[in-house]
Design a protein around this motif. Structure first.
Motif, short mmCIF file in Angstrom:
data_model
loop_
_atom_site.label_atom_id
_atom_site.label_comp_id
_atom_site.label_asym_id
_atom_site.label_seq_id
_atom_site.Cartn_x
_atom_site.Cartn_y
_atom_site.Cartn_z
N GLY A 139 5.67 11.44 0.34
CA GLY A 139 7.12 11.94 0.66
C GLY A 139 7.99 10.70 1.14
N PRO A 140 9.09 10.78 0.65
CA PRO A 140 9.96 9.70 1.05
C PRO A 140 10.09 9.53 2.70
CG PRO A 140 11.12 11.08 -0.52
CD PRO A 140 9.91 11.81 -0.17
N MET A 141 9.81 8.38 3.18
CA MET A 141 10.04 8.26 4.63
C MET A 141 11.34 7.22 5.03
SD MET A 141 7.35 9.54 5.93
CE MET A 141 6.99 8.95 7.36
N LEU A 142 11.84 6.49 3.98
CA LEU A 142 13.00 5.69 4.15
C LEU A 142 13.71 5.71 2.75
CD1 LEU A 142 14.87 3.73 5.87
CD2 LEU A 142 13.03 1.72 5.18
N PRO A 182 4.70 -5.60 1.69
CA PRO A 182 4.40 -5.05 0.51
C PRO A 182 3.52 -3.57 0.68
CG PRO A 182 4.16 -7.38 0.57
CD PRO A 182 4.46 -7.17 1.89
N GLU A 183 2.79 -3.89 1.78
CA GLU A 183 1.65 -2.72 1.89
C GLU A 183 2.35 -1.27 1.89
OE1 GLU A 183 0.10 -6.54 2.84
OE2 GLU A 183 1.64 -5.17 3.76
N ILE A 184 3.65 -1.32 2.43
CA ILE A 184 4.59 0.03 2.79
C ILE A 184 5.52 0.23 1.59
CG2 ILE A 184 3.61 0.19 5.12
CD1 ILE A 184 6.58 -0.70 5.76
N LEU A 219 12.25 3.58 -0.35
CA LEU A 219 12.14 2.24 -0.16
C LEU A 219 10.61 2.30 0.53
CD1 LEU A 219 15.15 0.63 1.37
CD2 LEU A 219 14.68 0.78 -0.88
N ILE A 220 10.36 3.41 1.35
CA ILE A 220 9.15 3.61 1.90
C ILE A 220 8.77 5.35 1.57
CG2 ILE A 220 7.53 3.94 3.92
CD1 ILE A 220 9.41 1.80 5.13
N ASP A 221 7.59 5.36 0.98
CA ASP A 221 6.82 6.74 0.67
C ASP A 221 5.53 6.76 1.04
OD1 ASP A 221 5.53 8.86 -1.16
OD2 ASP A 221 7.74 8.92 -1.83
N PHE A 222 5.38 7.87 1.90
CA PHE A 222 3.96 8.26 2.60
C PHE A 222 3.88 9.75 2.35
CE2 PHE A 222 0.89 9.27 5.52
CZ PHE A 222 -0.21 8.69 5.17
#
Length: 365
Positions: free
Chosen positions: A30-33, A125-127, A25-28
């Motif tokens: 690599g997966p963060m969530l 939407p940004e993340i 759902l969130i990737d920075f």
């Protein structure tokens, strides 16, 4: 640098072994969530919490259908999900193969304050990943399985079970763009060469369907007539209705039955075992002309079922024509089980029979 201590009970690594990845759902970098599901169907959020130079700490949090939908639609924060969770599991990963020996289960009250998300921790939407956005776009609606006539407890059990399997199959076909669906189909079809049961195809697809898209029972009412009211994706319900229409159309059903019988004969003629028991025990490589014929049969089945929109994307899967055909025939065997209910006017897809129930007579004065 040392990670903060976690107060809680120790967890065995097997706690995490049955969790199935669904989407990031969130990737920075690599997966963060990430969204997971356990073997009981509970949705879980895997959340990155903290790190040192050699270790990453993660949290695992249960999330309800409503909370997940709210989070995807920017109505619920990640902090809300943390605060309302009944438990939180933590574990660390690093270079050691015993990376989850430090796993613990705790509560939000015992969790270090630094690990709580911010007050405004919305999935903006940004993340949000593309996968998260697509999950949010598809919204479920009410849908009825109308019931009428004499019913027994095995009927009441069979109809929802069959419908759920068909629904899972169509979810897979309509969501082949999702990595979790592709990997699940590929893994299950690959295992089929060793004697894999088709039952696992449907349960495997159900396992990678997030709760917000599963067919949820909202209401069950039956007093001859009645209904099962579901909350599901309407596009999938329409596809099942299209399939069921081929059972009601006598000419279409005859063609499907002939296709099924002729395919069975072709399997026998070419020593392809495992047709009826849904197990594949083929131990030799099939010749090119047989694989070509099987591919033609797959295309013909799609035409018989009026599934033209599915054919191209289904063919793009890394699954040979034999296993594609096995999956389709397994679907048809389940669909066909609904025919006696449909023909006898005991089952009505998309229609509550309560609307047709005669009103009770007015009380005598």
């Amino acid at each position: 640098m040392k990670l903060p201590s976690i107060i809680g009970d120790k967890l065995e690594p097997k706690f995490f072994s049955k969790h199935t990845w669904n989407a990031d759902l969130i990737d920075f970098e690599g997966p963060m969530l990430s969204l997971y599901r356990d073997e009981q169907g509970q949705d879980l959020l895997y959340v990155w919490l903290d790190c040192t130079e050699s270790t990453n700490r993660w949290g695992v949090i249960p999330v309800s259908r409503g909370a997940l939908r709210g989070y995807l639609e920017l109505e619920v924060t990640l902090r809300d999900i943390f605060i309302n969770s009944s438990w939180i599991a933590t574990f660390s990963t690093g270079s050691s193969p015993k990376r989850r020996n430090s796993a613990k289960i705790t509560t939000v009250e015992k969790l270090p304050e630094v690990y709580l998300p911010d007050e405004d921790s919305f999935l903006t939407p940004e993340i949000a990943t593309d996968a998260a956005s697509k999950l949010a776009e598809e919204v479920t609606e009410d849908y009825f399985l109308g019931l009428d006539g004499d019913m027994y407890i095995d009927d009441i059990a069979a109809i929802p079970r069959i419908y759920q399997q068909l629904y899972s199959f169509h979810y897979g076909l309509e969501h082949l763009h999702r990595t979790a669906i592709q990997s699940t189909l590929g893994r299950l079809a690959g295992n089929w060469t060793g004697g894999f049961s088709a039952v696992h195809l449907f349960s495997g697809l159900n396992q990678v369907t997030p709760s917000i898209h599963r067919a949820q029972v909202v209401e069950m009412r039956y007093n001859s007539p009645g209904h099962i009211k579901l909350d599901l994706l309407p596009s999938l319900a329409r596809q099942i209705e299209t399939s069921a229409q081929q059972l009601r159309d006598n000419n279409a059903f005859i063609a499907l039955e002939e296709f099924y019988s002729s395919t069975y004969r072709y399997f026998k003629e070419n020593n392809i075992n495992g047709f009826d028991d849904e197990r594949d025990s083929v131990s030799h490589t099939l010749p090119p002309q047989v694989l070509q014929r099987l591919d033609e049969l797959v295309s013909f089945f799609f035409r018989l079922m009026h599934w033209d929109d599915y054919r191209t994307q289904f063919g793009e899967l890394n699954i040979d024509s034999l296993h594609q055909l096995r999956a389709l025939l397994a679907y048809y065997r389940r669909l066909r089980k609904l025919k006696p209910y449909i023909d006898s006017n005991k089952l009505f897809l998309g229609e509550s029979r309560l609307a047709n129930k005669p009103s009770d007579p007015p009380p005598e004065s």
